[in-house]
Design an enzyme around this catalytic site. Structure first.
Site, PDB file in Angstrom:
ATOM      1  CB  THR A  99      71.911  59.474  30.222  1.00 39.43           C
ATOM      2  OG1 THR A  99      71.813  59.701  31.530  1.00 39.43           O
ATOM      3  CG2 THR A  99      70.415  58.832  30.067  1.00 39.43           C
TER       4      THR A  99
ATOM      5  CE  LYS B 157      85.943  57.724  29.679  1.00 37.69           C
ATOM      6  NZ  LYS B 157      86.266  57.216  28.218  1.00 37.69           N
ATOM      7  N   GLY B 158      79.923  57.183  31.621  1.00 41.39           N
ATOM      8  CA  GLY B 158      78.550  56.947  32.204  1.00 41.39           C
ATOM      9  C   GLY B 158      77.384  57.865  31.644  1.00 41.39           C
TER      10      GLY B 158
ATOM     11  CB  SER C  18      78.656  53.560  24.562  1.00 45.98           C
ATOM     12  OG  SER C  18      79.563  54.335  25.389  1.00 45.98           O
TER      13      SER C  18
ATOM     14  CE  LYS D  21      82.220  55.901  25.129  1.00 40.52           C
ATOM     15  NZ  LYS D  21      82.645  57.065  26.110  1.00 40.52           N
TER      16      LYS D  21
ATOM     17  N   GLY E 252      85.753  50.158  28.099  1.00 41.00           N
ATOM     18  CA  GLY E 252      86.095  50.114  29.371  1.00 41.00           C
ATOM     19  C   GLY E 252      87.688  50.368  29.457  1.00 41.00           C
ATOM     20  CB  THR E 253      90.162  51.130  27.063  1.00 42.63           C
ATOM     21  OG1 THR E 253      89.967  52.528  26.671  1.00 42.63           O
ATOM     22  CG2 THR E 253      90.073  50.148  25.982  1.00 42.63           C
ATOM     23  NE  ARG E 254      91.621  57.406  30.352  1.00 46.55           N
ATOM     24  CZ  ARG E 254      93.057  57.819  30.281  1.00 46.55           C
ATOM     25  NH1 ARG E 254      93.640  57.613  31.513  1.00 46.55           N
ATOM     26  NH2 ARG E 254      93.239  58.240  29.305  1.00 46.55           N
TER      27      ARG E 254
END
Length: 323
Positions: free
Chosen positions: A283, A280-281, A163, A74, A76-78
């Protein structure tokens, strides 16, 4: 000291890839969400397979990776993987092989077979975010190749924990609230550092394990926040670190206001930008401000230690005081 206070749980780490959730009043261990299934990996690792990348050419040869994105979940690796795959001199596996934590007994030949084919001069890469928190991973990677380049995407550990919880909640809506899981004792304000959502964010303690095997010069720390606000700037650092020409630049990104993060597009291409999937992203649920405050206090000394160890100030405290 805080280090001493967490010594007990440091000596009894979670098994690789575990996250703790609660059901029926008791704790139960569950594997972390992964984009990779065993079936996909077995297919990719079978003889004659084209490797884990859908765009793998039929020429070149399969090599063990020279660079790994080792964490964090969680963080930002992707997004980083998708961006670096836009570089013509990088070939990367789309799935997470989990070789150094879950599949190590299958051997290096299996691992090599999972990789895409590359030409001379191209870099082979993979990403498995759970490596960073796996005790055995540094030694295992070092024994494969001691000059392996390592990339860690880090993010404010408080927002990272929320996250992480949000991702689990989307799959298991019956789990307790974040507030319940975050504390051993809510009244006393004792944070439960054995819960993986909290534990992963204690970056300094995990990094200590890696520095026993790799010099700091072989590890690049990417800011998950700047990957959103200035993706081209962070990608310039990544390409420099990998010894690549700066080809992935501003023209590769488009900011998606709905999702709240950049999407990748191919330059001089009229096709729609490629955005990360619906997972991803998400809420985040609303968390009690007092819980956020206590978590910030808990992480602060570890963050400071991490800044000192890496020589980089990620300004997470600054970011929080601006809110």
């Amino acid at each position: 000291s805080r280090e001493g206070a967490v010594g007990a749980w440091l000596r009894t780490p979670l098994a690789p890839g575990e996250v703790i959730t609660a059901q029926s009043g008791g704790f139960e261990r569950d594997p972390q969400e992964s984009s990779t299934t065993d079936e996909e990996l077995n297919r990719a690792g079978s003889p004659g397979s084209r490797g884990g990348s859908s765009t793998t050419p039929d020429y070149g040869e399969k090599r063990l990776p020279q660079a790994l994105i080792i964490g964090v979940k969680k963080g930002g690796t992707r997004a980083l993987l998708e961006a670096i795959r836009a570089h013509p001199d990088v070939r990367a596996v789309g799935t997470e092989p989990h070789f150094f934590d879950r599949n190590y007994e299958k051997g290096l030949e299996w691992y090599r077979n999972v990789m895409p084919k590359t030409l001379d001069g191209q870099i082979t890469m993979e990403k498995t975010p759970s490596y960073f928190v796996t005790n055995e991973a540094p030694r295992r990677i070092h024994s494969m190749a001691k000059d392996t380049k390592l990339i860690v995407v880090v993010r404010n550990p408080v927002t990272r924990a929320i996250s992480d919880y949000t991702q689990t909640l989307s799959k298991k809506p019956e789990i307790p609230t974040f507030e319940v899981l975050a504390f051993k004792n809510r009244t006393l304000g004792l944070i439960d550092a054995s819960w993986s959502a909290i534990r992963i964010g204690i970056y300094a303690l995990h990094l200590e394990n890696w520095l026993q095997y790799f010099p700091l010069s072989q590890i690049l720390f990417v800011s998950g926040e700047r990957l959103i606000t200035d993706p081209a700037g962070e990608m310039a650092k990544v390409q420099d670190f990998l010894g690549l020409k700066r080809i992935v630049t501003e023209k590769h990104f488009y900011f998606n206001k709905t999702k709240g993060f950049p999407c990748l597009k191919k330059p001089e291409d009229s096709s729609a930008p490629r955005c990360l999937g619906k997972s991803k992203g998400r809420t985040h649920p609303k968390i009690d401000p007092d819980v956020i405050h206590r978590l910030r206090k808990f992480y602060k000394p570890f963050n400071v230690m991490f800044y000192q160890m890496t020589g980089q100030d990620f300004q997470w405290e600054q970011e929080e005081s601006d809110k």
